[in-house]
Design a protein around this motif. Structure first.
Motif, mmCIF file in Angstrom:
data_model
loop_
_atom_site.group_PDB
_atom_site.id
_atom_site.type_symbol
_atom_site.label_atom_id
_atom_site.label_comp_id
_atom_site.label_asym_id
_atom_site.label_seq_id
_atom_site.Cartn_x
_atom_site.Cartn_y
_atom_site.Cartn_z
ATOM 1 N N LEU A 133 0.647 -0.467 -4.436
ATOM 2 C CA LEU A 133 0.634 -0.011 -3.054
ATOM 3 C C LEU A 133 2.056 0.218 -2.548
ATOM 4 C CD1 LEU A 133 -0.920 0.558 -0.453
ATOM 5 C CD2 LEU A 133 -0.929 -1.902 0.000
ATOM 6 N N ARG A 134 2.921 -0.721 -2.837
ATOM 7 C CA ARG A 134 4.321 -0.590 -2.414
ATOM 8 C C ARG A 134 4.957 0.650 -3.009
ATOM 9 N NH1 ARG A 134 5.088 -6.172 -1.076
ATOM 10 N NH2 ARG A 134 4.589 -6.945 -3.141
ATOM 11 N N ASN A 135 4.723 0.861 -4.302
ATOM 12 C CA ASN A 135 5.308 2.031 -4.944
ATOM 13 C C ASN A 135 4.755 3.322 -4.355
ATOM 14 O OD1 ASN A 135 6.919 0.506 -6.624
ATOM 15 N ND2 ASN A 135 5.393 0.437 -8.254
ATOM 16 N N LYS A 136 3.438 3.357 -4.198
ATOM 17 C CA LYS A 136 2.826 4.599 -3.726
ATOM 18 C C LYS A 136 3.215 4.929 -2.289
ATOM 19 C CE LYS A 136 -0.407 6.271 -6.740
ATOM 20 N NZ LYS A 136 -1.474 7.289 -6.829
ATOM 21 N N LEU A 137 3.529 3.901 -1.553
ATOM 22 C CA LEU A 137 3.931 4.124 -0.174
ATOM 23 C C LEU A 137 5.131 5.067 -0.096
ATOM 24 C CD1 LEU A 137 3.043 2.917 2.572
ATOM 25 C CD2 LEU A 137 4.995 1.394 2.424
ATOM 26 N N GLU A 138 5.957 5.004 -1.139
ATOM 27 C CA GLU A 138 7.222 5.739 -1.087
ATOM 28 C C GLU A 138 7.117 7.186 -1.501
ATOM 29 O OE1 GLU A 138 10.262 3.491 -3.010
ATOM 30 O OE2 GLU A 138 9.618 1.614 -2.097
ATOM 31 N N TYR A 139 5.990 7.572 -2.093
ATOM 32 C CA TYR A 139 5.922 8.977 -2.478
ATOM 33 C C TYR A 139 4.545 9.583 -2.269
ATOM 34 C CZ TYR A 139 4.077 7.229 -6.916
ATOM 35 O OH TYR A 139 3.329 6.593 -7.877
ATOM 36 N N THR A 140 3.689 8.873 -1.547
ATOM 37 C CA THR A 140 2.385 9.443 -1.214
ATOM 38 C C THR A 140 2.105 9.138 0.252
ATOM 39 O OG1 THR A 140 1.069 7.472 -1.642
ATOM 40 C CG2 THR A 140 1.555 8.889 -3.526
ATOM 41 N N ALA A 158 5.168 -0.010 11.492
ATOM 42 C CA ALA A 158 4.765 -1.390 11.202
ATOM 43 C C ALA A 158 4.032 -1.481 9.871
ATOM 44 C CB ALA A 158 3.880 -1.923 12.338
ATOM 45 N N VAL A 159 3.215 -0.467 9.571
ATOM 46 C CA VAL A 159 2.532 -0.455 8.276
ATOM 47 C C VAL A 159 3.547 -0.412 7.142
ATOM 48 C CG1 VAL A 159 1.097 0.953 6.751
ATOM 49 C CG2 VAL A 159 0.388 0.563 9.109
ATOM 50 N N TYR A 160 4.516 0.451 7.274
ATOM 51 C CA TYR A 160 5.545 0.549 6.239
ATOM 52 C C TYR A 160 6.316 -0.752 6.104
ATOM 53 C CZ TYR A 160 5.043 5.449 4.995
ATOM 54 O OH TYR A 160 4.561 6.628 4.487
ATOM 55 N N GLU A 161 6.677 -1.320 7.218
ATOM 56 C CA GLU A 161 7.461 -2.550 7.167
ATOM 57 C C GLU A 161 6.641 -3.697 6.581
ATOM 58 O OE1 GLU A 161 8.748 -3.036 11.202
ATOM 59 O OE2 GLU A 161 10.533 -1.784 10.897
ATOM 60 N N THR A 162 5.383 -3.742 6.943
ATOM 61 C CA THR A 162 4.511 -4.800 6.441
ATOM 62 C C THR A 162 4.385 -4.739 4.929
ATOM 63 O OG1 THR A 162 3.238 -4.835 8.485
ATOM 64 C CG2 THR A 162 2.162 -5.688 6.511
ATOM 65 N N ILE A 163 4.139 -3.547 4.427
ATOM 66 C CA ILE A 163 3.912 -3.415 2.989
ATOM 67 C C ILE A 163 5.207 -3.567 2.209
ATOM 68 C CG2 ILE A 163 3.129 -1.857 1.176
ATOM 69 C CD1 ILE A 163 1.142 -0.731 3.222
ATOM 70 N N LEU A 164 6.265 -2.993 2.723
ATOM 71 C CA LEU A 164 7.535 -3.079 2.008
ATOM 72 C C LEU A 164 8.191 -4.447 2.197
ATOM 73 C CD1 LEU A 164 8.997 0.463 2.761
ATOM 74 C CD2 LEU A 164 7.904 -0.347 0.665
ATOM 75 N N GLY A 165 7.747 -5.156 3.229
ATOM 76 C CA GLY A 165 8.298 -6.479 3.457
ATOM 77 C C GLY A 165 9.722 -6.463 3.964
ATOM 78 N N LYS A 166 10.091 -5.405 4.652
ATOM 79 C CA LYS A 166 11.432 -5.368 5.231
ATOM 80 C C LYS A 166 11.437 -4.479 6.470
ATOM 81 C CE LYS A 166 13.018 -1.452 2.459
ATOM 82 N NZ LYS A 166 13.735 -1.019 1.263
ATOM 83 N N LYS A 167 12.415 -4.715 7.314
ATOM 84 C CA LYS A 167 12.543 -3.922 8.533
ATOM 85 C C LYS A 167 13.134 -2.551 8.204
ATOM 86 C CE LYS A 167 11.275 -6.757 11.880
ATOM 87 N NZ LYS A 167 9.889 -6.411 12.221
ATOM 88 N N LEU A 168 12.661 -1.548 8.936
ATOM 89 C CA LEU A 168 13.224 -0.216 8.774
ATOM 90 C C LEU A 168 13.880 0.191 10.085
ATOM 91 C CD1 LEU A 168 10.222 1.512 6.948
ATOM 92 C CD2 LEU A 168 12.328 0.648 5.914
#
Lengths: 219, 219
Positions: A133-140, A158-168
DNA sequence: ACAAAAGTGTTAGAATTACACCCATGG
DNA sequence: CCATGGGTGTAATTCTAACACTTTTGT
C-alpha cells in the motif's frame, strides 16, 4: 493428503487520521479467540478474485471497492494441514462514508500500527499489505480509494500522511496535486471544522493520460 | 471436483543483448505442440517456492539464482479442469556463464520481444513478469542477477537497455553507478572486443545500506 | 477577540539530462 | 592506419524541499 486453498483479505480503511484493518475473532481452534483477517475457502466453481470479493462483501457490505491480489502464502505451520492462502487487500472509503462499524459479529477495526497478535502467520500478510500500500501510494491513485467521492485536500493529505507515516508539507502537497491536474475542484465546501474546506473529486481520465506519458506521483 | 494447484516459472536470461525466456514445447494436449513456460504440479509435501525452485533447477540446472513469486492466476478456460497457477519468475546469469543451451529436451530460449503463441493464458503471465522485471530494475538490484559475478560496465548497461527497451546515456549511467558506490572495480580487464573493458563485481552490502537510507536507483 | 484549521509563492539546493572527444586494441 | 567500442566532465534544466503569513469560521 490434498492441499487446502483459501483467500484472506486485508481490508483497510482510514478513520480519524488512522489507518485501520478489519479483523475478526476466531470462534474455533486453532487460535480460538485470537484476531484474524477475514478469509474463506475457495470453492471449485469460483475464481480467486471472486472468492475474495465475496468475502469482502460479506464482511463489510462494501461494493465497488478497490481489491488487489497481494501474494500467495504457504503456511508450513498451519495445524489444519497443508494450506495455501492467496492474500488480497482491499481499500474501503473512510471518513464521510463511514465503514460498517463493529457490530456484534466479532468484527473490529484495529489500528494498523498497533495490531494484536494474529492467528497463523497472518502478521506477515498484513505487513506485506502495508508495504504494498505504501509503495503504491507513490505511483498510483490508491489514496483516492480510501476516500469518498467528494473529499477535501486536508483529508487527502491526511490519508497520505497516515499511510506513509510521516508529515508532508501542505504547500508542496497541494502544488503537486495541482500540477498533476487530476482533481476537479467542486463548488461545494465542507464546514466540518473551522474554516470550510473546498471539496474536490478525482478525475480518473486525467490520470490515465499521465500514466501513458510515464508521469508518476512524486511523493 | 477439486482444484488443481501448480507453479509456472518464467525464466529470463540475457544473451547477446537480448532478453530471453525459456520455453518448452508441449508434448501432450491440450495445446499439444505449442510453446509453454515450464511448470509442474505442487505436491502436498513441498512449499510453493520449493516447487518453483525444483522446476527451475530441473529445466536449467541453475542453482542459487534469483527467484520471486509473481502472481497467482486463475485460468477459467483451462480445459484440464479448474486450475490455479502460482507464477514465479527467475533470473539466470547470461553472457559469460552461458545458460544451458537448447538441448534435445524441447527447451528453447526465445526473445522476450518476439514470443510465439503460448499455451493456456500464459502470455499474460510472461507479460506480467516482464512488467515486474522492468519495474524492479529501477529500484532493486535484479539487473545484477542477470550477469555473472564479474562483469563490465557496458555489459551491465546492455542489461538495463535490453530490459527497459531504450538506450541510456553512457556517461550518466556510469556516473550513477559510481555515485551509488555498489560496484567494486577489479584489477582485471576483459579483452573480448576492441579495447579491454574493466571488470566489476557487485557489493550487496553497500546496497543494503542505501536501502536503509531510502536511496533508490535512478533509472 | 482569539483559537483552529484552510489556504497561498518564492527561493536554494539537488537531481536529471544533454552533449563531444580521446584512448586502446584488433584487423 | 583505421574502425570499433571503452572511457571520461561540464553546463543547463528540472524537480524537490524548506519556509511564514493571511483568511475564515466557531466559541
Amino acid at each position: 493428503m490434498s492441499i487446502h486453498l483459501g483467500v484472506d483479505v486485508v481490508i483497510f480503511t482510514v478513520h480519524k487520521s488512522a489507518l485501520k484493518v478489519l479483523l475478526t475473532r476466531r470462534a474455533k481452534p486453532p487460535f480460538k479467540g485470537r484476531m484474524a483477517i477475514p478469509g474463506r475457502s475457495i470453492r471449485a466453481d469460483e475464481t480467486l478474485e471472486r472468492a475474495a470479493m465475496r468475502e469482502l462483501r460479506e464482511e463489510t457490505g462494501a461494493r465497488h471497492v478497490y481489491l488487489e491480489q497481494l501474494y500467495s502464502f504457504d503456511d508450513p505451520h498451519d495445524k489444519r494441514g497443508r494450506t495455501v492462502t492467496v492474500a488480497y487487500y482491499a481499500l474501503v472509503p473512510g471518513n464521510g462514508a463511514a465503514p460498517s462499524p463493529s457490530n456484534g459479529s466479532g468484527l473490529e477495526w484495529r489500528r494498523a500500527d498497533r495490531l494484536p497478535p494474529l492467528a497463523f502467520d497472518q502478521r506477515q500478510i498484513v505487513d506485506y499489505a502495508l508495504e504494498r500500500l505504501r509503495n503504491k501510494l507513490e505511483y498510483t491513485t490508491v489514496g483516492f480509494q480510501l476516500l469518498p467521492r467528494k473529499f477535501t485536500l486536508p483529508e487527502l493529505q491526511a490519508v497520505y500522511e497516515t499511510i506513509l507515516g510521516k508529515k508532508l508539507d501542505k504547500r508542496n502537497f497541494r502544488k503537486k496535486m495541482d500540477l498533476l491536474g487530476i482533481l476537479k475542484p467542486l463548488r461545494e465546501y465542507r464546514r466540518t471544522g473551522r474554516k470550510p474546506a473546498r471539496l474536490y473529486s478525482f478525475v480518473p481520465k486525467k490520470f490515465e493520460k499521465l500514466k501513458d506519458k510515464g508521469i508518476l506521483f512524486p511523493f
